[in-house]
Each structure stands twice: as C-alpha cells, then as structure tokens.
Design a protein around this motif. Structure first.
Motif, mmCIF file in Angstrom:
data_model
loop_
_atom_site.group_PDB
_atom_site.id
_atom_site.type_symbol
_atom_site.label_atom_id
_atom_site.label_comp_id
_atom_site.label_asym_id
_atom_site.label_seq_id
_atom_site.Cartn_x
_atom_site.Cartn_y
_atom_site.Cartn_z
ATOM 1 N N PHE A 99 0.813 -1.209 0.000
ATOM 2 C CA PHE A 99 0.000 0.000 0.000
ATOM 3 C C PHE A 99 0.854 1.270 0.000
ATOM 4 O O PHE A 99 1.734 1.442 0.845
ATOM 5 C CB PHE A 99 -0.921 0.040 1.239
ATOM 6 N N LEU A 218 13.485 7.584 1.212
ATOM 7 C CA LEU A 218 12.941 6.295 0.770
ATOM 8 C C LEU A 218 11.512 6.093 1.263
ATOM 9 O O LEU A 218 11.255 5.308 2.181
ATOM 10 C CB LEU A 218 13.867 5.172 1.240
ATOM 11 N N ALA A 221 6.746 2.096 -0.372
ATOM 12 C CA ALA A 221 6.389 0.944 0.462
ATOM 13 C C ALA A 221 6.863 -0.303 -0.275
ATOM 14 O O ALA A 221 6.346 -0.642 -1.342
ATOM 15 C CB ALA A 221 4.892 0.911 0.689
ATOM 16 N N VAL A 222 7.889 -0.941 0.296
ATOM 17 C CA VAL A 222 8.607 -1.994 -0.424
ATOM 18 C C VAL A 222 8.270 -3.364 0.165
ATOM 19 O O VAL A 222 8.322 -3.546 1.384
ATOM 20 C CB VAL A 222 10.131 -1.747 -0.313
ATOM 21 N N PRO A 252 16.059 -9.136 0.294
ATOM 22 C CA PRO A 252 17.205 -8.572 1.032
ATOM 23 C C PRO A 252 16.956 -7.112 1.372
ATOM 24 O O PRO A 252 16.391 -6.382 0.565
ATOM 25 C CB PRO A 252 18.368 -8.705 0.045
ATOM 26 N N ILE A 254 17.563 -3.641 1.308
ATOM 27 C CA ILE A 254 18.368 -2.891 0.354
ATOM 28 C C ILE A 254 19.076 -1.702 1.018
ATOM 29 O O ILE A 254 20.081 -1.186 0.513
ATOM 30 C CB ILE A 254 17.464 -2.452 -0.825
ATOM 31 N N SER A 270 15.303 6.704 5.784
ATOM 32 C CA SER A 270 14.332 5.648 5.496
ATOM 33 C C SER A 270 13.024 5.996 6.184
ATOM 34 O O SER A 270 12.958 6.909 7.008
ATOM 35 C CB SER A 270 14.851 4.285 5.970
ATOM 36 N N PHE A 271 11.981 5.283 5.830
ATOM 37 C CA PHE A 271 10.671 5.474 6.456
ATOM 38 C C PHE A 271 10.305 4.215 7.218
ATOM 39 O O PHE A 271 10.729 3.118 6.847
ATOM 40 C CB PHE A 271 9.607 5.772 5.384
HETATM 41 O O1 PMT Z 1 2.137 7.122 -0.281
HETATM 42 P P1 PMT Z 1 1.230 7.457 0.885
HETATM 43 O O2 PMT Z 1 -0.139 6.882 0.701
HETATM 44 O O3 PMT Z 1 1.212 8.949 1.182
HETATM 45 O O4 PMT Z 1 1.842 6.713 2.174
HETATM 46 C C1 PMT Z 1 3.125 7.021 2.596
HETATM 47 C C2 PMT Z 1 3.773 5.825 3.341
HETATM 48 C C3 PMT Z 1 2.947 5.500 4.558
HETATM 49 C C4 PMT Z 1 3.852 4.609 2.426
HETATM 50 C C5 PMT Z 1 5.223 6.310 3.736
HETATM 51 O O5 PMT Z 1 5.137 7.395 4.627
HETATM 52 C C6 PMT Z 1 6.031 5.169 4.394
HETATM 53 O O6 PMT Z 1 5.968 4.939 5.584
HETATM 54 N N1 PMT Z 1 6.842 4.440 3.581
HETATM 55 C C7 PMT Z 1 7.663 3.286 4.020
HETATM 56 C C8 PMT Z 1 6.809 2.054 4.057
HETATM 57 C C9 PMT Z 1 7.630 0.794 4.258
HETATM 58 O O7 PMT Z 1 7.870 0.070 3.330
HETATM 59 O O8 PMT Z 1 8.073 0.568 5.462
HETATM 60 P P2 PMT Z 1 8.922 -0.765 5.882
HETATM 61 O O9 PMT Z 1 8.898 -0.796 7.329
HETATM 62 O O10 PMT Z 1 8.403 -1.983 5.178
HETATM 63 O O11 PMT Z 1 10.382 -0.466 5.332
HETATM 64 C C10 PMT Z 1 11.221 0.387 6.070
HETATM 65 C C11 PMT Z 1 12.323 0.953 5.195
HETATM 66 O O12 PMT Z 1 13.156 -0.106 4.719
HETATM 67 C C12 PMT Z 1 11.792 1.727 4.004
HETATM 68 O O13 PMT Z 1 12.425 2.999 3.935
HETATM 69 C C13 PMT Z 1 12.189 0.891 2.808
HETATM 70 O O14 PMT Z 1 12.640 1.718 1.740
HETATM 71 C C14 PMT Z 1 13.341 0.034 3.335
HETATM 72 N N2 PMT Z 1 13.317 -1.321 2.770
HETATM 73 C C15 PMT Z 1 12.183 -2.045 2.745
HETATM 74 C C16 PMT Z 1 12.198 -3.329 2.211
HETATM 75 C C17 PMT Z 1 13.418 -3.812 1.692
HETATM 76 N N3 PMT Z 1 13.502 -5.010 1.138
HETATM 77 N N4 PMT Z 1 14.527 -3.086 1.734
HETATM 78 C C18 PMT Z 1 14.505 -1.859 2.283
HETATM 79 O O15 PMT Z 1 15.536 -1.223 2.352
#
Ligand code: PMT
Length: 353
Positions: A99, A218, A221-222, A252, A254, A270-271
């Motif tokens: 999402f 970043l 949402a990954v 992995p 990233i 990061s988020f």
């Molecule tokens: O687009 P909107 O509807 O306005 O919503 C914005 C949001 C809520 C999506 C945004 O603010 C947000 O929180 N984005 C990050 C969502 C996310 O993927 O969180 P995570 O906890 O799964 O990942 C944390 C961090 O790790 C992220 O910065 C991601 O880039 C990084 N990551 C994730 C997966 C992966 N395999 N490698 C990564 O490095």
C-alpha cells in the motif's frame, strides 16, 4: 539485456556518464569520489530479480542529472514513492501489492524543489505525481467546458478550463512549467519489486558521484517477500488445481548495501510504517542502529497525514498538524522537508563539503 555501450571514464574523477570530454567536474571543484563498492547482495539481485532492460540507460541519465545539478550548487534528492508489485507468475495475471498512494513522495518532491533541490522521482507507475496529484480525484472532462456554452461553440471545438472546477490551475501550471523548464525533476518509473531494486541500486551508484550533496528519501512501500525468478511459474496459476499455497522468500534489505557500499557518503532517510503505534519508535531506532544511516521518518498508517516523528541517533522531532492546519490544508510534508533539509545542510558542512 541491452548491451552497455563502452564508455571511457574521465580519469580525474569518477562521475562521468558520458565521454571524458563531457565531464562536468574538475578535481579542483570536487573531491575525488570512490567507486561504489560491490556488496554481498549484488549477486542475489542479479540472479533472483529480473534486471530491467533499460537500467543502464536510466543510470546514465541519473548520473548526468546529478552531476549537472551538483555542479550548479544544488543538492540532489532521490525520492522513492508508491508501492512495489510482486508478480506471482512471469506472464503476470496476479500479483501482491504494497500500500502507498504516492502522496507522501509526490508532495515532498514539490517541497524539495521549492527548497532548492533537484529531484529524481523514482515512483510506481500511475501513483501520485508532483503537481498533477492535486487534480488526481478529478474527472478531466468535468474540468473542461466550451467557451460560450451552447451550439456553435460545441461544434467549433473551442474548449477552455472550467474555472469553477479548477480555480487554482493557473498557479500550479505556472510552477509545473518552471520546474520542467529548469530541468529540476527527473521522473523514473517502476512497477515491480525487481524494477524498484535494480533502479534504486542504479540511482545509488549514480548519486555516489556527488558525495554528501546526495540525499535518499525512501518513502516507497517496499515488499519484504517475493518469489525468485527461478521458482516463478510462467503461465497463469490454475484454480482448477485447488487452493493455492504460497511460499515467499525474504527480500534482502536494500538499505544495508545502499548505506555501506553503493552511496556511503550520502545522507539517507528511510521510512518506518507501522499500524501499531506502540512499537513505532522502537522499530525506528532499531533501523538506525542496524543500518547506521542518518534519519528515520516514522509514521502510523491511520495518522500519517497529520503526525510523523523524525528520528535520528541524537534526536526525536514530533511533527504534528493541528486541526486548524488540517482545515487550511497544510501539508505535513512541508515540515518533514524543512526538518530534513536543515539536517542535510548540517551534514554537508560536517563532511567538509
Ligand atoms: O504514499 P502514501 O499513501 O502517502 O503513504 C506514505 C507511506 C505511509 C507509504 C510512507 O510514509 C512510508 O511509511 N513508507 C515506508 C513504508 C515501508 O515500506 O516501510 P517498511 O517498514 O516496510 O520499510 C522500512 C524501510 O526499509 C523503508 O524505507 C524501505 O525503503 C526500506 N526497505 C524495505 C524493504 C526492503 N527489502 N529493503 C529496504 O531497504
């Protein structure tokens, strides 16, 4: 895969996407940057995630963009935006999605540009886009009308914007055209997780050429799960074979090679998205400890438009919109960007840039 054309790199630095003669940097202006290091994830990325055919072409574009803007004294921010798609079949009918509307990323892009940055906008195909996002809920045909209403005007095809429907279109259009003419926004699209991962790696290696002037934001949402290319069925999964059980591998993280190997001098944010507010800060701090990057923007799904926490190793800044702010349609992204651009400037001075 497209064959890489052979490019001779400038010997005085490692920024060139083009031939030596096109190099925009000189050693007197910039420090010599190290070539990005290989990471242990590189092999896995190449083997298990299909490489997009245009990745080298996009990388050249990003390098040229970053080099040009850094030479003009601008910071360059790579914004990721929107959710990744994980296909279940290689001729994809079904997929898993993460999402994200793209609002956070697209809105932030506008504020970064207003703050003097050039923006590489790595976004999910058809997610919200800077400037046009403001009209995304609108039916285009409702926004248009014939100049003088009836009859002959309809036949002449004299169409104008309906000012009642789009009262502020001129202001947004003016800004959009200024940004376009200034070449301040480089849009790059992804749809699948594989495209996202390879394009992010390419972006990191491109921005490595400008050192601390580069920022990574970043917000995409990954997906944390995927089916490796080697295990993916080619054709549509048949429901006639009964209930479907999926076994997904872990993607992995990233962030780790990005911070350690691909762009070690950059300012990385990061988020962290959670649905349970009680674990949010702990998860954000843990991410900082694990990846050793500069900041985490922590948000909870339901309150993300009005409340975020910017967490660094030394500080925690709560950014909150009041009810009045909400009524006035203040964007919380304006405050996030203001907080982070200040921190980035400080970071650049500490690096001696
Ligand atoms: O687009 P909107 O509807 O306005 O919503 C914005 C949001 C809520 C999506 C945004 O603010 C947000 O929180 N984005 C990050 C969502 C996310 O993927 O969180 P995570 O906890 O799964 O990942 C944390 C961090 O790790 C992220 O910065 C991601 O880039 C990084 N990551 C994730 C997966 C992966 N395999 N490698 C990564 O490095």
């Amino acid at each position: 895969m497209r064959k890489l054309s052979s490019i001779r790199k400038c010997r005085s630095c490692c920024c060139c996407s083009g031939a030596e003669a096109d190099c925009l940097r000189t050693t007197s202006e910039y420090k010599v940057m190290a070539e990005p290091r290989m990471s242990s994830i590189d092999g896995k990325l190449a083997e298990e995630f299909a490489v997009p055919s245009h990745v080298e072409e996009v990388k050249e574009k990003m390098t040229a963009f970053a080099t040009l803007h850094a030479a003009a004294g601008r910071g360059v921010v790579l914004i990721t935006s929107g959710g990744t798609k994980v296909p279940l079949e290689s001729r994809t009918v079904r997929f898993l999605d993460n999402f994200s509307s793209g609002r956070r990323g697209s809105c932030s892009a506008e504020y970064f540009i207003d703050s003097g940055y050039a923006v590489i906008f790595l976004h999910r195909h058809r997610s919200l886009y800077p400037y046009t996002r403001m009209f995304s809920t609108m039916n285009m045909l409702d926004a248009l009308t014939f100049r003088s209403g009836e009859g002959a005007a309809r036949d002449s095809g004299d169409v104008v914007v309906n000012q009642q429907v789009l009262p502020n279109i001129a202001k947004v259009l003016k800004r959009y055209q200024e940004v376009k003419e200034g070449g301040l926004l480089l849009p790059i699209e992804f749809s699948t997780l594989s495209e996202y991962l390879h394009l992010l790696k390419a972006a990191a290696q491109s921005l490595n050429t400008i050192g601390a002037k580069a920022m990574f934001y970043l917000a995409a949402a990954v997906s944390d799960f995927y089916i490796p290319a080697s295990e993916m069925p080619e054709h549509k999964i048949q429901s006639s074979n009964g209930p479907l059980q999926l076994s997904l591998n872990m993607v992995p993280k990233i962030l780790s090679p990005l911070v350690k190997d691909w762009a070690p001098q950059a300012f990385v944010i990061s988020f962290k998205l959670e649905t349970d507010a009680t674990i949010l800060l702990d998860k954000a701090r843990r991410a900082l400890d694990t990846y050793r990057h500069q900041a985490v923007v922590a948000n909870v799904l339901d309150s993300r438009r009005g409340y975020v926490v910017v967490v660094t190793r030394e500080s925690k800044a709560e950014l909150i919109l009041s009810e009045q702010d909400m009524r006035n349609e203040v964007d919380i992204e304006e405050r996030i960007v203001s907080n982070l651009t200040l921190a980035h400037n400080k970071f650049i001075s500490q690096q001696g840039g």
